[in-house]
Design an enzyme around this catalytic site. Structure first.
Site, PDB file in Angstrom:
ATOM      1  N   HIS A 171      -0.654  -5.748   2.514  1.00  0.00           N
ATOM      2  CA  HIS A 171      -1.763  -6.688   2.619  1.00  0.00           C
ATOM      3  C   HIS A 171      -1.302  -8.042   2.090  1.00  0.00           C
ATOM      4  CE1 HIS A 171      -5.069  -3.550   3.061  1.00  0.00           C
ATOM      5  NE2 HIS A 171      -5.346  -4.474   3.957  1.00  0.00           N
ATOM      6  N   CYS A 203      -6.723  -1.844   8.751  1.00  0.00           N
ATOM      7  CA  CYS A 203      -5.429  -1.840   8.075  1.00  0.00           C
ATOM      8  C   CYS A 203      -5.030  -0.417   7.697  1.00  0.00           C
ATOM      9  CB  CYS A 203      -5.483  -2.724   6.831  1.00  0.00           C
ATOM     10  SG  CYS A 203      -5.600  -4.489   7.201  1.00  0.00           S
ATOM     11  N   GLU A 211       0.836  -1.207   0.000  1.00  0.00           N
ATOM     12  CA  GLU A 211       0.000   0.000   0.000  1.00  0.00           C
ATOM     13  C   GLU A 211       0.869   1.256   0.000  1.00  0.00           C
ATOM     14  OE1 GLU A 211      -3.100  -0.314  -0.493  1.00  0.00           O
ATOM     15  OE2 GLU A 211      -3.453  -2.403   0.066  1.00  0.00           O
TER      16      GLU A 211
END
Length: 202
Positions: free
Chosen positions: A172, A153, A90
């Site tokens: 992730h 998250c 991310e």
């Protein structure tokens, strides 16, 4: 005796939630800890691992405390996503839009909050390429994402980015039916190797 920021890495995974009675992120972090214990190339680097409950209040309180306690050179947050087909790196996180309940059926209070977005200072594209170059050995492929999901998250990622965006990464990982814990751990190990070797602290 204080913790030396030049030799400490903090890695977190999440506890159970929803259908994830066994959270693939924490299982992978535990396997990563075993790999690290047997590694010789980074014997001067201490790996600290923490299991994080899927709770907004816990995260907002304890993430800053973990930073203060360990003063890490790198922070790697790991979470599971049913959408993930590989290690999904991310690159940004938002501070609001969190409407999905945590394990305590709570959401953050966003009353009057102005939308903000923070990005990691780590070169995610370069990192992704590096992981994919080694995918035959590790068994893990990687991709980059700009949508961390607006749940715990992303919320955790934002909390750490707001402390020091130059040291933080969120990944992730796929569920256990796609990647085994050991397989994912090898990919995470590759990520940490790249980050350490390219760190300004070494």
């Amino acid at each position: 005796m204080g913790v030396d920021s030049k030799c400490t890495i903090l890695v977190t995974g999440f506890g159970p939630f929803d259908v994830h009675a066994v959270n693939a992120s924490w299982e992978a972090v535990k396997e990563l800890e075993k790999l690290w214990a047997n590694a010789v190339e980074f014997s001067d680097v201490k790996l600290i691992t923490e299991e994080i409950p899927v709770s907004y209040n816990y995260v907002s309180t304890h993430i800053p405390q973990l930073w203060k306690k360990h003063n890490p050179m790198i922070v790697l947050h790991v979470g599971v996503s049913h959408k993930a087909e590989c290690l999904t790196i991310e690159c940004r996180a938002y501070n609001n839009g969190y409407q999905r309940f945590d394990i305590h059926t709570k959401c953050p209070d966003e009353m009057g909050m102005e939308c903000k977005v923070l990005e990691t200072g780590i070169d995610t594209n370069e990192l992704c390429d590096n992981v994919n170059k080694n995918c035959v050995k590790s068994g893990c492929k990687a991709c980059v994402s700009c949508d961390a999901g607006r749940y715990l998250c992303e919320y955790t990622f934002y909390q750490s980015l707001s402390i020091d965006s130059t040291k933080v990464l969120f990944v992730h990982v796929p569920d256990l039916n796609k990647y085994t814990s050991t397989q994912t751990a090898k990919g995470l190990y590759d990520i940490l190797c790249h980050l350490i070797n390219n760190s300004k602290y070494r």
